[in-house]
Design a protein around this motif. Structure first.
Motif, PDB file in Angstrom:
ATOM      1  N   PHE A 172       0.712  -0.932  -0.092  1.00  0.00           N
ATOM      2  CA  PHE A 172       0.018   0.091   0.040  1.00  0.00           C
ATOM      3  C   PHE A 172       0.780   1.239  -0.129  1.00  0.00           C
ATOM      4  O   PHE A 172       2.004   1.146   0.569  1.00  0.00           O
ATOM      5  N   GLU A 173       0.371   2.260  -0.641  1.00  0.00           N
ATOM      6  CA  GLU A 173       1.096   3.497  -0.686  1.00  0.00           C
ATOM      7  C   GLU A 173       0.220   4.707  -0.198  1.00  0.00           C
ATOM      8  O   GLU A 173      -0.988   4.792  -0.621  1.00  0.00           O
ATOM      9  N   TRP A 174       1.102   5.571   0.660  1.00  0.00           N
ATOM     10  CA  TRP A 174       0.263   6.687   1.115  1.00  0.00           C
ATOM     11  C   TRP A 174       0.905   7.940   0.329  1.00  0.00           C
ATOM     12  O   TRP A 174       2.276   8.099   0.278  1.00  0.00           O
ATOM     13  N   ARG A 175       0.192   8.777  -0.210  1.00  0.00           N
ATOM     14  CA  ARG A 175       0.610   9.782  -1.257  1.00  0.00           C
ATOM     15  C   ARG A 175      -0.169  11.062  -0.620  1.00  0.00           C
ATOM     16  O   ARG A 175      -1.061  11.509  -1.230  1.00  0.00           O
ATOM     17  N   PRO A 176       0.443  11.725   0.287  1.00  0.00           N
ATOM     18  CA  PRO A 176      -0.180  12.868   0.883  1.00  0.00           C
ATOM     19  C   PRO A 176       0.029  14.070  -0.082  1.00  0.00           C
ATOM     20  O   PRO A 176      -0.700  15.334   0.070  1.00  0.00           O
ATOM     21  N   GLU A 177       1.082  14.247  -0.618  1.00  0.00           N
ATOM     22  CA  GLU A 177       1.585  15.446  -1.542  1.00  0.00           C
ATOM     23  C   GLU A 177       1.995  14.732  -3.012  1.00  0.00           C
ATOM     24  O   GLU A 177       2.450  13.414  -3.000  1.00  0.00           O
ATOM     25  N   THR A 178       1.920  15.561  -3.909  1.00  0.00           N
ATOM     26  CA  THR A 178       2.386  15.070  -5.206  1.00  0.00           C
ATOM     27  C   THR A 178       3.957  14.828  -5.105  1.00  0.00           C
ATOM     28  O   THR A 178       4.122  13.829  -6.012  1.00  0.00           O
ATOM     29  N   PHE A 179       4.415  15.355  -4.238  1.00  0.00           N
ATOM     30  CA  PHE A 179       6.104  15.322  -4.214  1.00  0.00           C
ATOM     31  C   PHE A 179       6.598  14.152  -3.170  1.00  0.00           C
ATOM     32  O   PHE A 179       7.840  13.985  -3.091  1.00  0.00           O
ATOM     33  N   PHE A 180       5.687  13.589  -2.422  1.00  0.00           N
ATOM     34  CA  PHE A 180       6.026  12.540  -1.463  1.00  0.00           C
ATOM     35  C   PHE A 180       5.274  11.514  -1.276  1.00  0.00           C
ATOM     36  O   PHE A 180       4.096  11.509  -1.369  1.00  0.00           O
ATOM     37  N   THR A 181       5.939  10.237  -1.327  1.00  0.00           N
ATOM     38  CA  THR A 181       4.919   9.144  -1.189  1.00  0.00           C
ATOM     39  C   THR A 181       5.726   8.170   0.065  1.00  0.00           C
ATOM     40  O   THR A 181       6.925   8.262   0.090  1.00  0.00           O
ATOM     41  N   MET A 182       4.960   7.302   0.894  1.00  0.00           N
ATOM     42  CA  MET A 182       5.531   6.305   1.499  1.00  0.00           C
ATOM     43  C   MET A 182       4.918   5.035   1.312  1.00  0.00           C
ATOM     44  O   MET A 182       3.588   5.061   1.280  1.00  0.00           O
ATOM     45  N   SER A 183       5.409   3.946   0.952  1.00  0.00           N
ATOM     46  CA  SER A 183       4.948   2.753   0.562  1.00  0.00           C
ATOM     47  C   SER A 183       5.232   1.435   1.564  1.00  0.00           C
ATOM     48  O   SER A 183       6.321   1.452   2.047  1.00  0.00           O
ATOM     49  N   PHE A 184       4.319   0.755   1.745  1.00  0.00           N
ATOM     50  CA  PHE A 184       4.403  -0.344   2.671  1.00  0.00           C
ATOM     51  C   PHE A 184       4.415  -1.593   2.097  1.00  0.00           C
ATOM     52  O   PHE A 184       3.297  -1.755   1.404  1.00  0.00           O
ATOM     53  N   TYR A 185       5.531  -2.562   2.198  1.00  0.00           N
ATOM     54  CA  TYR A 185       5.397  -3.753   1.417  1.00  0.00           C
ATOM     55  C   TYR A 185       5.456  -4.836   2.526  1.00  0.00           C
ATOM     56  O   TYR A 185       6.501  -5.450   2.776  1.00  0.00           O
ATOM     57  N   PRO A 186       4.426  -5.484   3.080  1.00  0.00           N
ATOM     58  CA  PRO A 186       4.577  -6.744   3.817  1.00  0.00           C
ATOM     59  C   PRO A 186       4.616  -7.969   2.979  1.00  0.00           C
ATOM     60  O   PRO A 186       3.969  -8.038   1.794  1.00  0.00           O
ATOM     61  N   GLY A 187       5.810  -8.485   3.067  1.00  0.00           N
ATOM     62  CA  GLY A 187       6.089  -9.945   2.263  1.00  0.00           C
ATOM     63  C   GLY A 187       6.818  -9.675   1.136  1.00  0.00           C
ATOM     64  O   GLY A 187       6.844 -10.288   0.179  1.00  0.00           O
ATOM     65  N   ALA A 188       7.794  -8.493   0.872  1.00  0.00           N
ATOM     66  CA  ALA A 188       8.281  -8.145  -0.295  1.00  0.00           C
ATOM     67  C   ALA A 188       9.449  -9.226  -0.213  1.00  0.00           C
ATOM     68  O   ALA A 188       9.954  -9.699   0.713  1.00  0.00           O
ATOM     69  N   VAL A 189       9.743  -9.603  -1.247  1.00  0.00           N
ATOM     70  CA  VAL A 189      10.753 -10.460  -1.798  1.00  0.00           C
ATOM     71  C   VAL A 189      12.060  -9.712  -2.449  1.00  0.00           C
ATOM     72  O   VAL A 189      11.827  -8.959  -3.583  1.00  0.00           O
ATOM     73  N   ARG A 190      13.338 -10.038  -1.961  1.00  0.00           N
ATOM     74  CA  ARG A 190      14.592  -9.571  -2.550  1.00  0.00           C
ATOM     75  C   ARG A 190      15.516 -10.537  -2.885  1.00  0.00           C
ATOM     76  O   ARG A 190      15.642 -11.490  -2.254  1.00  0.00           O
ATOM     77  N   HIS A 191      15.984 -10.792  -4.093  1.00  0.00           N
ATOM     78  CA  HIS A 191      17.142 -11.389  -4.680  1.00  0.00           C
ATOM     79  C   HIS A 191      18.256 -10.646  -4.882  1.00  0.00           C
ATOM     80  O   HIS A 191      18.273  -9.613  -5.469  1.00  0.00           O
ATOM     81  N   THR A 192      19.315 -11.283  -4.208  1.00  0.00           N
ATOM     82  CA  THR A 192      20.663 -10.919  -4.292  1.00  0.00           C
ATOM     83  C   THR A 192      21.511 -11.789  -5.167  1.00  0.00           C
ATOM     84  O   THR A 192      21.602 -13.057  -4.890  1.00  0.00           O
ATOM     85  N   ILE A 193      21.909 -11.295  -6.376  1.00  0.00           N
ATOM     86  CA  ILE A 193      22.497 -11.976  -7.435  1.00  0.00           C
ATOM     87  C   ILE A 193      23.671 -11.476  -7.736  1.00  0.00           C
ATOM     88  O   ILE A 193      24.102 -10.300  -7.733  1.00  0.00           O
ATOM     89  N   LEU A 194      24.706 -12.651  -7.962  1.00  0.00           N
ATOM     90  CA  LEU A 194      26.076 -12.414  -8.463  1.00  0.00           C
ATOM     91  C   LEU A 194      26.499 -12.632  -9.617  1.00  0.00           C
ATOM     92  O   LEU A 194      26.380 -13.902  -9.849  1.00  0.00           O
TER      93      LEU A 194
END
Length: 319
Positions: A172-194
């Motif tokens: 979910f994303e909160w956008r109170p102003e056009t120049f600012f956003t804050m995003s919340f990601y429960p369960g995001a997945v990150r891959h670190t690859i070499l």
């Protein structure tokens, strides 16, 4: 039966009649592509710095040369409840100091694509459901010049797509102003690859020689990836991303992105990263910029890392 001669004499007439009809018949009005929902911006810049000193200069100093460049592009689509934002950023710079080889001063390749749909039918709602894909890596080899082996070389610790971080998230994303956003990601997945999974081998071989000589070996954590493996996948209990992009004064723009990633693998070790850029336009083509990157990632080192650069140079913006 129509003779061949008559047929051959009629064919040219028919051909030119068809061509003439096609030329005189008004063509359909071409459809005009609707781009009113898109807002795009592209920037290209070059920064240069140089210093030179005579051999008898008493104030101290060493000849140096530096060059930095960046290219940024952003496309933002917004219509009704839907939005799609694509952000590409690239930076690369180097320094040449007398008596030393060329060294990187900044190196970053970043891409972020995010789709959002507003929650609720009201146009002024500040909350959206979002899905995103983020890629972060670098262009060239990197060395740790703070460490010297006994043969006066430094360990190679990174390279093209080594590492590359790919993160997918739904939240979910909160956008109170056009120049600012804050995003919340429960369960995001990150891959670190070499890209180079054998990067550690040269370091281990050199460390063996250093140990034999009684020297302290170089500590390299291989970005948290098991030696000989190419990738590490982590699931976050929560990922937080904040974006700010605004002109804070006339011709002065501040842009920053903050990211926190709390992995299930170790909840006590939250990865934090901030990328900030201040750009001040002096005139149409000349600008001053200040860049700062700060991060904390225990899979790299157990301390806060930071990189800072500033310069005066050329800037061209086109939309």
């Amino acid at each position: 039966m129509v003779s061949k001669k008559l047929l051959l004499s009629i064919l040219p007439f028919l051909f030119f009649s068809v061509v003439s009809f096609a030329q005189t018949t008004p063509s359909a009005t071409p459809a005009i592509k609707d781009t009113t929902y898109w807002k795009t911006k592209k920037e290209f810049g070059l920064n240069f710095n140089q210093g030179s000193f005579s051999d008898n200069w008493q104030g101290g100093g060493v000849n140096n040369l530096g060059l930095g460049s960046f290219f940024n592009a952003k496309g933002e689509y917004r219509k009704d409840r839907d939005s799609w934002v694509n952000d590409f950023q690239s930076q690369f710079g180097f320094q040449k100091i007398k008596g030393q080889e060329f060294r990187k001063s900044i190196d970053r390749l970043f891409f972020d694509s995010k789709y959002g749909r507003k929650l609720g039918a009201k146009a002024d709602t500040q909350w959206s459901f979002i899905g995103s894909l983020n890629v972060l890596t670098q262009f060239a080899n990197g060395f740790d010049y703070n460490y010297r082996y006994s043969n006066q070389t430094s360990p190679l610790i990174s390279g093209l797509f080594t590492p590359i971080y790919i993160t997918e998230g739904i939240g979910f994303e909160w956008r109170p102003e056009t120049f600012f956003t804050m995003s919340f990601y429960p369960g995001a997945v990150r891959h670190t690859i070499l890209g180079n999974k054998n990067l550690y081998q040269a370091i281990d071989a050199r460390n063996a020689s250093e140990l034999e000589a009684g020297n302290k070996p170089y500590e390299f954590l291989n970005y948290g990836i098991a030696k000989g493996k190419r990738a590490l996948t982590e699931v976050a209990i929560m990922q937080l991303v904040a974006n700010f992009d605004r002109d804070i004064a006339k011709n002065v723009n501040l842009k920053f992105r903050y990211q926190a990633f709390a992995s299930f693998r170790d909840l006590a070790a939250i990865d934090n990263r901030i990328d900030a850029k201040l750009t001040a336009k002096i005139n149409r083509y000349l600008n001053f910029n200040f860049d700062l990157i700060a991060l904390y990632d225990q899979d790299q080192v157990m301390k806060i890392q930071y990189a800072q650069s500033m310069g005066l140079g050329f800037l061209y913006t086109f939309k």
